[in-house]
Design an enzyme around this catalytic site. Structure first.
Site, PDB file in Angstrom:
ATOM      1  N   CYS A 151     -28.176-121.627-102.503  1.00  0.00           N
ATOM      2  CA  CYS A 151     -27.572-121.397-103.817  1.00  0.00           C
ATOM      3  C   CYS A 151     -26.591-120.218-103.693  1.00  0.00           C
ATOM      4  CB  CYS A 151     -28.651-121.082-104.848  1.00  0.00           C
ATOM      5  SG  CYS A 151     -28.007-120.817-106.517  1.00  0.00           S
ATOM      6  N   ASP A 153     -26.358-117.884-105.625  1.00  0.00           N
ATOM      7  CA  ASP A 153     -27.108-116.721-106.102  1.00  0.00           C
ATOM      8  C   ASP A 153     -27.173-115.641-105.012  1.00  0.00           C
ATOM      9  OD1 ASP A 153     -29.408-115.047-106.746  1.00  0.00           O
ATOM     10  OD2 ASP A 153     -29.949-116.573-108.218  1.00  0.00           O
ATOM     11  N   HIS A 206     -34.303-122.417-104.719  1.00  0.00           N
ATOM     12  CA  HIS A 206     -35.088-121.188-104.826  1.00  0.00           C
ATOM     13  C   HIS A 206     -35.848-121.113-106.136  1.00  0.00           C
ATOM     14  CE1 HIS A 206     -32.136-119.037-107.498  1.00  0.00           C
ATOM     15  NE2 HIS A 206     -31.339-119.941-106.963  1.00  0.00           N
ATOM     16  N   CYS A 210     -33.697-120.462-110.486  1.00  0.00           N
ATOM     17  CA  CYS A 210     -32.282-120.766-110.288  1.00  0.00           C
ATOM     18  C   CYS A 210     -31.581-120.953-111.629  1.00  0.00           C
ATOM     19  CB  CYS A 210     -32.135-122.033-109.443  1.00  0.00           C
ATOM     20  SG  CYS A 210     -30.421-122.380-109.051  1.00  0.00           S
TER      21      CYS A 210
END
Ligand code: ZN
Ligand code: ZN
Ligand code: ZN
Ligand code: ZN
Lengths: 485, 485
Positions: B146, B148, B214, B225
């Site tokens: 991701c 992130d 995640h 997420c």
């Protein structure tokens, strides 16, 4: 008057009696007739829209308006108009901008359906041409014409090639994306290695990248390539530079002697005559040296077909560098010969030079695909994924249609199109998402037009693997259309 | 109090005395020390910026302000501040937003220079790992975490892989672009056919595509997420669907048995523990079945290293489908073993669970490249070419930094980055143009922030072939900077 004088002068210069119908002995008469039929039919369909709408507009306060309008539309355009667009005319005004955009999109849709159902140009008969270019030493022909609508017929008309055998990627000014093209080259190479398609990787053939730049013999300083300020030398040089950058990218990025073949072609948008800058044995091209179809035409027009064909080959060789690749010479001779038919087409159908020397596109096409666009001045077509990257091309399009449509109060009709591979899961939905994203970005960039109803979009996808037609997935006319019901 | 209780409970559950320093016998102590040193050093450099600027701000009306400020900056940050930014403080106010952005960019630049000059993570030592994955039956590992920032250290820390051996392409929610990945797959295949790199095409190895989704064990409903609304099941399913779509694209698009291997990994952003969903012999993955590193850790922590390694392999096999590919099992066992070191790293350095359970990124990275970004919560990184296509990822980034920076009156620092191949002519200039285009699009999309001085951009390119560092080609701070001189 000036044009007539010049035409007569040209006839005199040529001296002897010309071939049948005054045409070149190598001209494909049947082909010209078929191409003319198609061009006339499609363009007439678009060009009937404004007169019909004018006629209908004049009736909008009659009591039997809706029936009357529909019968006119059916008779003249071949289809019904959307009822809700007519229904409100008595209370407000007929919204002619929306009706115009709707008619353009409907005409486009019908044209595309016909194209994919009936293959009116025979562009899917690729086997003979594939064999021929492989004999010449090439396994893929990839052509970038300028996005200018006056080159949209380059493959099917000007070069007389089956469109199914050619990768076409128009960019404004011929300035194709090098990285994207390297990636396409890689795809083709992988197909050769993995699947022996179009031929096996050990065959000593090359990927041939071609750019077509353009100029205007009638009005060189105003009707040349807009992306290069009608500077022909700049247009040719920029195209050449891009070609060389592409080759160097392949050579530097891949070892083991990876390389590609290049060809630079110029095109006169008034006569459709081409000139080819044949590379020498080292792949170098000279902008001052070319084989000109218009000269080849003049020199060979009075010969028998067999002699003419031989003479074309000789002329190509004589105007190419001494070290030119024999396969490249064969290909260029074929392109020149094909172009002779187009020179005659312009002579027969358009009196030797197009009346629409400038822009006269009927709509804008943006996105990826558009195999069905094979007619001159039908479409300003920009090959792009996003407004962000294609902004320069779009701004040229806006300027052109500012003159063609907005100045007359008509909206700019834009077809947004993404082809996809039906075999890839989710690809259709991603193509539709791309359409919607591009639609939003266009509405945003040209909000000043959109706010005034001067920008309409049709959203279209197509499964390029299925061989079927287009699928409409949305339209800027939709929201209010459904609201009207 | 709750956390302490839980930690004690875990110790009790494990029962026996743990290894040296209470760590897992397979934990790489040297590696952990080196990684901690690097993480501390880099993050401290970023985290000193705000306190130092507060200190400097308090002095701005002193008579020797400029000298004093520079000596503080040199001592605390290690570099001088731009003189013109300090020079005007006496007449107006110190522009702390600009100064903050400038310091973040300068700190980033120095970090990147160090990274490329000194390879502090040893990520270019790829030979052993390349050999290992080929032995496992894979010739390329392509990982999408991701976007992130809590996954930005996934390769170098969580999985302990040499970043030089892994293609990393972060996308919000792990939703990588299928077409782009098929194209990358094709590039790798072509390299095998043409050049035998990384191995020859006849070697029975596959391209391995991995997605890391995640979740948060500490606060699952809020710190999961964001792209999937902290719904772990949805995040895992979406990643799996995308993987399957990629494989089907390759299989449908290319014949002769073309296929790829897939692996789905989940990651707990609080502990960095992973779980792997090992595919069965047909490539099917089960979201309810996984090998969990945290459980493997508990079961093997009291064994001798050799026995522990054997047990890891057994546990992986036991928690994988019976028909799983042996090479895949070997690879997953290695990833699980590597992850044991990271579990201990989080225990040693962060008390078992990160204090920054949520977002704490220091800047946003957008574009293509960013090999130097290997630290958790340093960067929210979106792999994208255009704002138009990457809008969803950017909006997530804006939201995150709205909370982190804008709410404190600080601007969002964005590094715009495009790597290029130096061997390709014009590629550097095209990368710089891409930077400028993306910069303009960002300024446009987030004009509300930009107008208030709350959005700053650094434009950076890098020749990925040359192995050298980054090159700054512009900054939103430039115009006024040069005006200040
Ligand atoms: Zn042009
Ligand atoms: Zn080689
Ligand atoms: Zn996420
Ligand atoms: Zn096959």
């Amino acid at each position: 008057a000036r044009q007539t004088t010049r035409a007569v002068g040209a006839e005199t210069m040529r001296g002897r009696v010309p071939g049948p119908n005054g045409l070149h002995p190598l001209t494909d008469l049947d082909g010209n007739a078929r191409l003319q039929c198609y061009e006339d039919r499609v363009k007439a369909a678009f060009d009937r829209i404004v007169p019909v709408l004018k006629q209908i507009s004049a009736l909008q306060h009659e009591s039997d308006f809706e029936q009357h309008a529909q019968s006119i539309a059916r008779a003249e355009l071949g289809f019904d108009l959307p009822e809700h667009m007519l229904a409100d005319a008595w209370v407000t005004q007929l919204d002619l901008r929306r009706l115009f955009a709707w008619c353009v999109f409907e005409t486009y849709r019908r044209m595309a359906d016909d194209f994919f159902a009936n293959d009116p140009l025979g562009g899917r008969e690729v086997h003979a041409f594939d064999r021929f270019i492989q004999d010449c030493g090439f396994h893929q022909l990839d052509v970038t014409p300028c996005a200018d609508g006056r080159l949209a017929h380059a493959i099917s008309y000007v070069l007389r090639l089956p469109f199914g055998a050619v990768r076409r990627k128009p960019y404004a000014g011929g300035l194709f994306d090098v990285e994207n093209t390297v990636s396409k080259w890689g795809e083709v190479e992988l197909g050769r290695f993995r699947e022996g398609v179009p031929n096996t990787a050990d065959a000593p053939t090359r990927y041939l990248k071609t750019v077509i730049y353009h100029y205007s013999s009638v009005d060189p300083h105003h009707q040349g390539c807009a992306a290069h300020g009608s500077n022909d030398a700049a247009a040719a040089q920029a195209a050449l530079d891009r070609l060389l950058a592409f080759r160097q990218s392949v050579e530097n990025g891949f070892c083991c002697g990876a390389s590609v073949a290049l060809l630079l072609i110029g095109m006169d948008t008034d006569t459709d005559a081409i000139r080819a800058h044949v590379p020498d044995g080292e792949g170098r091209m000279d902008l001052t040296q070319s084989v000109d179809a218009i000269k080849v035409y003049a020199i060979t027009r009075d010969l028998e077909p067999t002699a003419a064909r031989a003479r074309v080959a000789e002329l190509v060789k004589a105007h190419a560098p001494a070290t030119a690749d024999p396969g490249m010479l064969r290909l260029v001779a074929r392109l020149i010969e094909n172009n002779l038919s187009q020179i005659d087409y312009v002579r027969q159908v358009h009196g030797g030079r197009y009346a629409d020397a400038g822009h006269a596109e009927r709509f804008v096409g943006v996105g990826i695909g558009f195999e069905e666009i094979q007619l001159r001045n039908l479409t300003y077509f920009a090959y792009l994924y996003t407004v962000e990257e294609g902004a320069a091309d779009l701004d040229v399009g806006r300027k052109i249609f500012g003159g063609l449509n907005v100045s007359r109060g008509l909206p700019i009709p834009i077809v947004i199109r993404f082809d996809y591979h039906g075999g890839v899961p989710g690809a259709r939905e991603r193509a539709a998402t791309r359409c919607r994203r591009l639609d939003a970005a266009l509405a945003d960039r040209f909000a000043d037009l959109d706010d005034r109803g001067l920008l309409h979009r049709l959203l279209v996808v197509r499964d390029s693997d299925a061989g079927t037609g287009i699928e409409v997935v949305g339209s800027s006319l939709d929201a209010q259309m459904s609201g009207g019901h």
